[in-house]
Design a protein around this motif. Sequence first.
Motif, mmCIF file in Angstrom:
data_model
loop_
_atom_site.group_PDB
_atom_site.id
_atom_site.type_symbol
_atom_site.label_atom_id
_atom_site.label_comp_id
_atom_site.label_asym_id
_atom_site.label_seq_id
_atom_site.Cartn_x
_atom_site.Cartn_y
_atom_site.Cartn_z
ATOM 1 N N ILE A 1 -32.181 -29.775 -14.507
ATOM 2 C CA ILE A 1 -32.034 -28.467 -13.865
ATOM 3 C C ILE A 1 -33.419 -27.890 -13.571
ATOM 4 O O ILE A 1 -34.292 -27.898 -14.443
ATOM 5 C CB ILE A 1 -31.246 -27.492 -14.766
ATOM 6 C CG1 ILE A 1 -29.820 -27.999 -15.006
ATOM 7 C CG2 ILE A 1 -31.220 -26.088 -14.161
ATOM 8 C CD1 ILE A 1 -29.013 -27.167 -15.982
ATOM 9 N N VAL A 2 -33.614 -27.398 -12.369
ATOM 10 C CA VAL A 2 -34.882 -26.765 -12.007
ATOM 11 C C VAL A 2 -34.923 -25.373 -12.629
ATOM 12 O O VAL A 2 -34.062 -24.537 -12.347
ATOM 13 C CB VAL A 2 -35.030 -26.659 -10.474
ATOM 14 C CG1 VAL A 2 -36.323 -25.937 -10.115
ATOM 15 C CG2 VAL A 2 -34.997 -28.050 -9.839
ATOM 16 N N GLY B 1 -37.942 -30.345 -12.276
ATOM 17 C CA GLY B 1 -36.532 -30.691 -12.204
ATOM 18 C C GLY B 1 -35.861 -30.917 -13.536
ATOM 19 O O GLY B 1 -34.688 -31.297 -13.590
ATOM 20 N N ILE B 2 -36.576 -30.695 -14.645
ATOM 21 C CA ILE B 2 -36.019 -30.896 -15.981
ATOM 22 C C ILE B 2 -36.302 -29.647 -16.803
ATOM 23 O O ILE B 2 -37.405 -29.092 -16.739
ATOM 24 C CB ILE B 2 -36.652 -32.118 -16.682
ATOM 25 C CG1 ILE B 2 -36.547 -33.359 -15.808
ATOM 26 C CG2 ILE B 2 -35.980 -32.360 -18.031
ATOM 27 C CD1 ILE B 2 -37.315 -34.557 -16.354
ATOM 28 N N SER C 1 -27.438 -12.747 -22.714
ATOM 29 C CA SER C 1 -28.067 -14.045 -22.456
ATOM 30 C C SER C 1 -27.403 -14.753 -21.287
ATOM 31 O O SER C 1 -26.174 -14.757 -21.163
ATOM 32 C CB SER C 1 -27.966 -14.939 -23.698
ATOM 33 O OG SER C 1 -28.374 -16.265 -23.401
ATOM 34 N N PRO C 2 -28.193 -15.363 -20.390
ATOM 35 C CA PRO C 2 -27.589 -16.217 -19.352
ATOM 36 C C PRO C 2 -26.762 -17.312 -20.010
ATOM 37 O O PRO C 2 -27.043 -17.718 -21.154
ATOM 38 C CB PRO C 2 -28.804 -16.789 -18.619
ATOM 39 C CG PRO C 2 -29.897 -15.799 -18.869
ATOM 40 C CD PRO C 2 -29.666 -15.288 -20.258
ATOM 41 N N ASP D 1 -29.890 -21.730 -14.690
ATOM 42 C CA ASP D 1 -31.300 -22.042 -14.446
ATOM 43 C C ASP D 1 -32.277 -20.984 -14.969
ATOM 44 O O ASP D 1 -33.489 -21.195 -14.942
ATOM 45 C CB ASP D 1 -31.550 -22.319 -12.959
ATOM 46 C CG ASP D 1 -31.103 -21.193 -12.040
ATOM 47 O OD1 ASP D 1 -30.847 -20.074 -12.544
ATOM 48 O OD2 ASP D 1 -31.012 -21.426 -10.829
ATOM 49 N N THR D 2 -31.777 -19.837 -15.461
ATOM 50 C CA THR D 2 -32.670 -18.837 -16.055
ATOM 51 C C THR D 2 -32.495 -18.731 -17.572
ATOM 52 O O THR D 2 -33.127 -17.890 -18.212
ATOM 53 C CB THR D 2 -32.428 -17.445 -15.450
ATOM 54 O OG1 THR D 2 -31.092 -17.019 -15.745
ATOM 55 C CG2 THR D 2 -32.655 -17.454 -13.946
ATOM 56 N N TYR D 3 -31.654 -19.586 -18.146
ATOM 57 C CA TYR D 3 -31.421 -19.533 -19.593
ATOM 58 C C TYR D 3 -32.694 -19.878 -20.361
ATOM 59 O O TYR D 3 -33.490 -20.716 -19.954
ATOM 60 C CB TYR D 3 -30.308 -20.515 -19.982
ATOM 61 C CG TYR D 3 -30.202 -20.728 -21.477
ATOM 62 C CD1 TYR D 3 -29.416 -19.898 -22.263
ATOM 63 C CD2 TYR D 3 -30.935 -21.735 -22.096
ATOM 64 C CE1 TYR D 3 -29.345 -20.076 -23.634
ATOM 65 C CE2 TYR D 3 -30.870 -21.920 -23.468
ATOM 66 C CZ TYR D 3 -30.082 -21.085 -24.226
ATOM 67 O OH TYR D 3 -30.029 -21.259 -25.588
ATOM 68 N N ASP D 4 -32.871 -19.234 -21.523
ATOM 69 C CA ASP D 4 -33.939 -19.584 -22.456
ATOM 70 C C ASP D 4 -33.442 -19.288 -23.862
ATOM 71 O O ASP D 4 -32.838 -18.241 -24.111
ATOM 72 C CB ASP D 4 -35.217 -18.787 -22.168
ATOM 73 C CG ASP D 4 -36.402 -19.252 -23.020
ATOM 74 O OD1 ASP D 4 -36.491 -20.459 -23.284
ATOM 75 O OD2 ASP D 4 -37.220 -18.395 -23.403
ATOM 76 N N PHE D 5 -33.694 -20.182 -24.786
ATOM 77 C CA PHE D 5 -33.236 -20.007 -26.159
ATOM 78 C C PHE D 5 -33.870 -18.766 -26.784
ATOM 79 O O PHE D 5 -35.094 -18.590 -26.714
ATOM 80 C CB PHE D 5 -33.591 -21.239 -26.998
ATOM 81 C CG PHE D 5 -33.111 -21.167 -28.419
ATOM 82 C CD1 PHE D 5 -31.825 -21.573 -28.751
ATOM 83 C CD2 PHE D 5 -33.941 -20.684 -29.431
ATOM 84 C CE1 PHE D 5 -31.375 -21.495 -30.057
ATOM 85 C CE2 PHE D 5 -33.497 -20.606 -30.738
ATOM 86 C CZ PHE D 5 -32.210 -21.013 -31.055
#
Length: 379
Positions: free
Chosen positions: A78-79, A92-93, A349-350, A355-359
């Motif tokens: 995922i970009v 792309g990862i 949280s997304p 593509d905008t998720y972050d832990f």
Amino acid sequence: MKEQEIELLTSFRKELHRHPELSGEEVETASRVISFLKPTNPTAVHAGIGGNGLVVVYDSGLPGPSIRFRCELDALPIVEQNTFEHKSENGGISHKCGHDGHIAIVAGVGLHCKENPVRRGKLTLIFQPAEETGYGAESMLSDPKLVNFLPKRLFALHNVPGFETGTVICKKDVACPASEGLIFSLEGKTSHAGQPEKGNNPAPVMAAIQLKAQELHDQHWQNQNRTKITTVMMDLGGRAFGVNPGKGLIAFTLRSDSNEELASVRSELVSFAKAKCDVAGVRLSMEESDPFKAVINDPDTFDAIKWAAVSQGLAFEVAETPFPWSEDFGRFSEVTSTGFFGLGAGLASPELHHDTYDFPDELIPVGIGLFLELGKELW
């Protein structure tokens, strides 16, 4: 944990986030984990298990419980659309499922052992490759080197957006459904579009297979096993109006709370496809992909997770239904007692795989605290 340890683990998580690797390619990720845990003085480090799998052992050498915690090493194709400093540097990862955070949590248990050695029994940390594709657990279990590390109890967690941060979500019995990708490739005969009778277009057969899949879905998904069939791809011909296509492809995702029900529905769909193709004179070939077994929580592991959450002062929610997504922890459920739970990642949280998720880093100490509580007999 000490504040400086949390800062170290957060920095480590962001380092992993900057350098994600796809399923089966987690060479550098495993190497980074080894480098991070080396100063914690593990009893043994076993690399290259089932591909890039890693097992880190802290053994007291004395009789006692044997407890294992497992996390995942891989990222997704995922970009990333985020702009923060720790954004993925591998085009792309990106870590869009939070595996970087899960690694930091399990590594944090190892970091705890640096100043708090295991006093009795043995602690084993399992870092699994290729979770996203459903092949990692099987590859590790098929590796003879893992035989000595098979646990009597194995725990894992997954962050879950849409729940209050730090809420523990768990379900007895089936925690995540089984699933499988199934691809049908059909070959008839190409001809001129003005003479379709001289060809054998597989379109009618593809349509029949798709309708059968929908029929099976409608028939089964409302039952207690919630079996579903989703048409994920159809490919036939192109913008060539003079061509009667002779090849087609149709793909499905099959999902069920029951491994047996999934196998039964799969068999019914495959038998139907074979029969239709035989009658139509169309050649059929099939490919299976992304196989996941159902994740099963034993009653004792469920109770242990609930007790750990309460002991840590965390909200505990009993899930009425399994999580909707599959998880390559189910293969371990077939060989040992497993405990799997969700950890709320926040209402804002997304979603996972967005593509905008972050832990969320605030979950790192929460997850570590839960695992340490589950393994408290060791210290």
